[in-house]
Design a protein around this motif. Structure first.
Motif, PDB file in Angstrom:
ATOM      1  N   LYS A 146       3.566  36.193  16.771  1.00 52.37           N
ATOM      2  CA  LYS A 146       2.180  36.654  16.733  1.00 52.37           C
ATOM      3  C   LYS A 146       2.208  38.165  16.910  1.00 52.37           C
ATOM      4  O   LYS A 146       2.355  38.695  18.017  1.00 52.37           O
ATOM      5  CB  LYS A 146       1.364  35.995  17.847  1.00 52.37           C
ATOM      6  CG  LYS A 146      -0.091  36.481  17.914  1.00 52.37           C
ATOM      7  CD  LYS A 146      -0.875  36.093  16.664  1.00 52.37           C
ATOM      8  CE  LYS A 146      -2.337  36.512  16.794  1.00 52.37           C
ATOM      9  NZ  LYS A 146      -3.096  36.185  15.556  1.00 52.37           N
ATOM     10  N   GLU A 147       2.092  38.887  15.790  1.00 51.82           N
ATOM     11  CA  GLU A 147       2.105  40.345  15.826  1.00 51.82           C
ATOM     12  C   GLU A 147       0.742  40.866  16.249  1.00 51.82           C
ATOM     13  O   GLU A 147      -0.294  40.392  15.767  1.00 51.82           O
ATOM     14  CB  GLU A 147       2.451  40.917  14.454  1.00 51.82           C
ATOM     15  CG  GLU A 147       3.788  40.489  13.903  1.00 51.82           C
ATOM     16  CD  GLU A 147       4.038  41.067  12.522  1.00 51.82           C
ATOM     17  OE1 GLU A 147       3.556  42.189  12.254  1.00 51.82           O
ATOM     18  OE2 GLU A 147       4.694  40.408  11.706  1.00 51.82           O
ATOM     19  N   ILE A 148       0.758  41.874  17.122  1.00 54.24           N
ATOM     20  CA  ILE A 148      -0.503  42.483  17.544  1.00 54.24           C
ATOM     21  C   ILE A 148      -0.390  44.002  17.488  1.00 54.24           C
ATOM     22  O   ILE A 148       0.703  44.561  17.505  1.00 54.24           O
ATOM     23  CB  ILE A 148      -0.906  42.036  18.967  1.00 54.24           C
ATOM     24  CG1 ILE A 148       0.181  42.434  19.978  1.00 54.24           C
ATOM     25  CG2 ILE A 148      -1.165  40.549  19.017  1.00 54.24           C
ATOM     26  CD1 ILE A 148      -0.240  42.267  21.415  1.00 54.24           C
ATOM     27  N   GLY A 149      -1.555  44.661  17.430  1.00 52.81           N
ATOM     28  CA  GLY A 149      -1.577  46.116  17.409  1.00 52.81           C
ATOM     29  C   GLY A 149      -1.095  46.677  16.085  1.00 52.81           C
ATOM     30  O   GLY A 149      -1.019  45.984  15.064  1.00 52.81           O
ATOM     31  N   THR A 150      -0.742  47.961  16.112  1.00 52.65           N
ATOM     32  CA  THR A 150      -0.203  48.640  14.938  1.00 52.65           C
ATOM     33  C   THR A 150       1.169  49.211  15.287  1.00 52.65           C
ATOM     34  O   THR A 150       1.626  49.089  16.419  1.00 52.65           O
ATOM     35  CB  THR A 150      -1.132  49.787  14.497  1.00 52.65           C
ATOM     36  OG1 THR A 150      -1.205  50.760  15.545  1.00 52.65           O
ATOM     37  CG2 THR A 150      -2.533  49.269  14.186  1.00 52.65           C
ATOM     38  N   THR A 151       1.788  49.850  14.314  1.00 49.49           N
ATOM     39  CA  THR A 151       3.129  50.392  14.555  1.00 49.49           C
ATOM     40  C   THR A 151       3.143  51.388  15.712  1.00 49.49           C
ATOM     41  O   THR A 151       4.066  51.403  16.520  1.00 49.49           O
ATOM     42  CB  THR A 151       3.648  51.088  13.281  1.00 49.49           C
ATOM     43  OG1 THR A 151       3.664  50.140  12.216  1.00 49.49           O
ATOM     44  CG2 THR A 151       5.043  51.643  13.491  1.00 49.49           C
ATOM     45  N   ASN A 152       2.092  52.206  15.799  1.00 50.10           N
ATOM     46  CA  ASN A 152       2.095  53.267  16.804  1.00 50.10           C
ATOM     47  C   ASN A 152       1.212  52.993  18.014  1.00 50.10           C
ATOM     48  O   ASN A 152       1.340  53.663  19.039  1.00 50.10           O
ATOM     49  CB  ASN A 152       1.682  54.601  16.178  1.00 50.10           C
ATOM     50  CG  ASN A 152       0.285  54.564  15.580  1.00 50.10           C
ATOM     51  OD1 ASN A 152      -0.082  53.589  14.937  1.00 50.10           O
ATOM     52  ND2 ASN A 152      -0.484  55.617  15.789  1.00 50.10           N
ATOM     53  N   LYS A 153       0.311  52.015  17.929  1.00 49.47           N
ATOM     54  CA  LYS A 153      -0.608  51.794  19.056  1.00 49.47           C
ATOM     55  C   LYS A 153      -0.874  50.313  19.283  1.00 49.47           C
ATOM     56  O   LYS A 153      -1.090  49.549  18.331  1.00 49.47           O
ATOM     57  CB  LYS A 153      -1.942  52.511  18.812  1.00 49.47           C
ATOM     58  CG  LYS A 153      -1.914  53.988  19.159  1.00 49.47           C
ATOM     59  CD  LYS A 153      -3.320  54.486  19.458  1.00 49.47           C
ATOM     60  CE  LYS A 153      -3.298  55.866  20.074  1.00 49.47           C
ATOM     61  NZ  LYS A 153      -4.616  56.256  20.619  1.00 49.47           N
ATOM     62  N   VAL A 154      -0.872  49.948  20.551  1.00 56.93           N
ATOM     63  CA  VAL A 154      -1.286  48.604  20.950  1.00 56.93           C
ATOM     64  C   VAL A 154      -2.068  48.751  22.244  1.00 56.93           C
ATOM     65  O   VAL A 154      -1.740  49.590  23.109  1.00 56.93           O
ATOM     66  CB  VAL A 154      -0.078  47.667  21.121  1.00 56.93           C
ATOM     67  CG1 VAL A 154       0.840  48.127  22.247  1.00 56.93           C
ATOM     68  CG2 VAL A 154      -0.521  46.234  21.326  1.00 56.93           C
ATOM     69  N   LYS A 198      12.548  56.002  18.935  1.00 54.94           N
ATOM     70  CA  LYS A 198      11.358  56.435  19.647  1.00 54.94           C
ATOM     71  C   LYS A 198      10.212  56.625  18.669  1.00 54.94           C
ATOM     72  O   LYS A 198      10.405  57.148  17.567  1.00 54.94           O
ATOM     73  CB  LYS A 198      11.611  57.762  20.382  1.00 54.94           C
ATOM     74  CG  LYS A 198      12.248  57.619  21.743  1.00 54.94           C
ATOM     75  CD  LYS A 198      12.290  58.967  22.459  1.00 54.94           C
ATOM     76  CE  LYS A 198      12.856  58.803  23.866  1.00 54.94           C
ATOM     77  NZ  LYS A 198      12.917  60.108  24.584  1.00 54.94           N
ATOM     78  N   VAL A 199       9.012  56.201  19.075  1.00 55.13           N
ATOM     79  CA  VAL A 199       7.799  56.502  18.334  1.00 55.13           C
ATOM     80  C   VAL A 199       7.063  57.568  19.132  1.00 55.13           C
ATOM     81  O   VAL A 199       6.732  57.360  20.304  1.00 55.13           O
ATOM     82  CB  VAL A 199       6.917  55.252  18.169  1.00 55.13           C
ATOM     83  CG1 VAL A 199       5.648  55.608  17.395  1.00 55.13           C
ATOM     84  CG2 VAL A 199       7.675  54.151  17.440  1.00 55.13           C
ATOM     85  N   VAL A 200       6.857  58.725  18.522  1.00 53.76           N
ATOM     86  CA  VAL A 200       6.234  59.836  19.243  1.00 53.76           C
ATOM     87  C   VAL A 200       4.968  60.280  18.522  1.00 53.76           C
ATOM     88  O   VAL A 200       4.747  59.965  17.355  1.00 53.76           O
ATOM     89  CB  VAL A 200       7.211  61.028  19.379  1.00 53.76           C
ATOM     90  CG1 VAL A 200       8.426  60.645  20.200  1.00 53.76           C
ATOM     91  CG2 VAL A 200       7.641  61.538  18.009  1.00 53.76           C
ATOM     92  N   GLY A 201       4.127  61.019  19.254  1.00 54.91           N
ATOM     93  CA  GLY A 201       2.887  61.512  18.664  1.00 54.91           C
ATOM     94  C   GLY A 201       1.698  60.696  19.127  1.00 54.91           C
ATOM     95  O   GLY A 201       1.490  60.487  20.328  1.00 54.91           O
TER      96      GLY A 201
END
Length: 465
Positions: free
Chosen positions: A202-210, A236-239
């Motif tokens: 069950k995927e939730i949120g987006t690639t950069n934000k949850v 790492k996901v930054v920004g």
């Protein structure tokens, strides 16, 4: 002068028969089957070289018994050389996945050496004189070190994740943030592991934000069986980013009566913030509220390949009883090495000295510079152009993404060959010496060299002269 096929045929007829070559080698103490295969291959390779020859000059020596014997010895030597053998890591990548990740401590090696030639109480309770469980070997030690209710060990962390999800779900949904659907390495991906477990992703949120609301909505579903948080230990996901911390997930899991599983991965036991490494520790993950924390034995923990699960006893018990537990179990030598490694963590200061991974991470710049300068001086003495320059070492092994360590490297040049030729020559040395190339310079980083490695490197450069 071009040689004709007729002339080549004359040389082909001069080639000795297999039995004649075997007779000439009958005094050699070699495996007869391997020797016969080597003779056939040697004669075949000479035959191919004769057919491909463009002039007559090398053919007389090619067709000789001496040339065939030389090729036989070379083939036998290749057969006797192990495929898995020691190499010298001069790359500065501490947990080099291609070079076997963690080096075992001296204590771990001594424990393996002592245990290997004997039987062991792997599944035998000596005090009670009855069958025991291999799960009991390390559970007490891990509990003492981490403060967990219970623990179990399997053969790697991917196995720990698969076993945990399989044991704690019943074909329902495992809630995971899209930004944490990582590829572990070698195309092993979290979604595929979840699928193998029989659960549904069950995927939730987006690639950069949850957000917490994403977890709350998914957890409220009747299909939800567990919440899985995955530490992004290899990127790492930054920004413009946001993730939900364990403490918040703990409250959501409690509200909906779901187990909270944390795939920590890297397995750092004690903080390394004093050397500029900011990675969550095993103890912090457990204290933040995860029901299960899963991590590797051969990354920042500094031991053998293993997967360690710690947390609530009820969940660990379910993992131990699951049929997959037998599929992913460890052998006695890995148990011995891991036990010795974990024992070092009873004293965190001693662990930094005893465990090679931690020793390399915390190695002082002054010590590295001294070693680099000594190596440089030896290479200059041999006639190479060499200098010590500032550079960066890496942790590697899917740990501490973006984190580097200041270091000094020896930059080597040779007027007679390129950096790639130097690198190749060192790689072909026995033992192989693995460096790296930057801007057409060969770089050797003392951070990952072990005792005695520098002398071997100098000897290799001397031989190449």
């Amino acid at each position: 002068m071009t040689i004709s096929m007729k002339e080549k045929s004359n040389y082909l007829r001069k080639l000795p028969q297999v039995n004649d070559v075997l007779e000439s080698l009958k005094a050699e103490n070699m495996d007869p089957v391997a020797l016969k295969d080597a003779v056939r291959e040697a004669i075949d390779s000479v035959r191919r070289d004769i057919l491909q020859a463009e002039d007559e000059s090398p053919l007389e020596s090619l067709a000789s018994l001496e040339e065939i014997q030389k090729r036989i010895y070379s083939k036998i030597n290749d057969q006797m050389t192990p495929n898995l053998r020691p190499v010298i890591n001069a790359t500065g990548v501490i947990l080099h996945t291609n070079l076997g990740r963690s080096l075992l401590s001296r204590k771990a090696l001594e424990r393996i050496e002592k245990l290997t030639p004997s039987y062991a109480n792997l599944e035998y309770a000596i005090d009670e004189g009855r069958r025991g469980s291999r799960h009991d070997i390390l559970s007490g030690l891990v509990r003492d070190i981490t403060g967990a209710e219970d623990a179990m060990v399997v053969n790697n962390n991917a196995s720990a994740v698969l076993l945990a999800i399989s044991a704690l779900t019943d074909g329902g949904e495992v809630v995971v943030s899209r930004g944490e659907l990582v590829e572990i390495g070698g195309s092993f991906r979290i979604p595929e592991i979840i699928e193998l477990s029989g659960a549904h992703l069950k995927e939730i949120g987006t690639t950069n934000k949850v957000h917490p609301r994403d977890y709350e909505k998914a957890a409220a579903s009747e299909e939800a069986d567990a919440i899985l948080k995955v530490h992004t230990s290899n990127f790492k996901v930054v920004g413009f980013t946001q993730e939900v911390e364990l403490e918040e997930l703990r409250a959501i899991a409690d509200e909906h009566d779901l187990p909270l599983i944390y795939d920590l991965g890297s397995g750092l036991m004690d903080s390394l913030s004093d050397v500029g490494i900011y990675e969550p520790t095993v103890r912090e993950a457990l204290a933040s509220g995860a029901d299960l924390v899963l991590f590797s034995g051969d990354k920042l923990l500094g031991g053998p390949q293993a997967g360690i699960a710690i947390g609530k006893k009820e969940y660990i018990d379910r993992m131990k009883r699951h049929p997959l537990a037998r599929v992913v179990r460890m052998d006695k030598m890995s148990f011995a090495a891991l036990e010795a490694t974990l024992e070092s963590y009873r004293n965190p200061k001693a662990a930094r000295e005893e465990i090679p991974t931690l020793a390399m991470i915390t190695k002082s710049l002054d010590e590295i510079k001294d070693e680099a300068e000594a190596l440089r001086d030896e290479l200059i003495r041999l006639g190479y152009r060499a200098e010590v320059v500032e550079d960066k070492s890496q942790i590697g092994g899917g740990s501490c993404p973006g984190e580097t360590l200041d270091t000094y490297v020896v930059s080597v040049e040779d007027k007679n060959c390129s950096a790639s030729q130097l690198e190749h020559a060192l790689r072909m040395h026995e033992p192989a010496i693995i460096g790296r190339i930057a801007k057409d310079h060969l770089l050797l980083d003392p951070r990952t060299l072990q005792k005695g490695d520098s002398k071997i490197i100098v000897d290799a450069f001397d031989y190449m002269r």
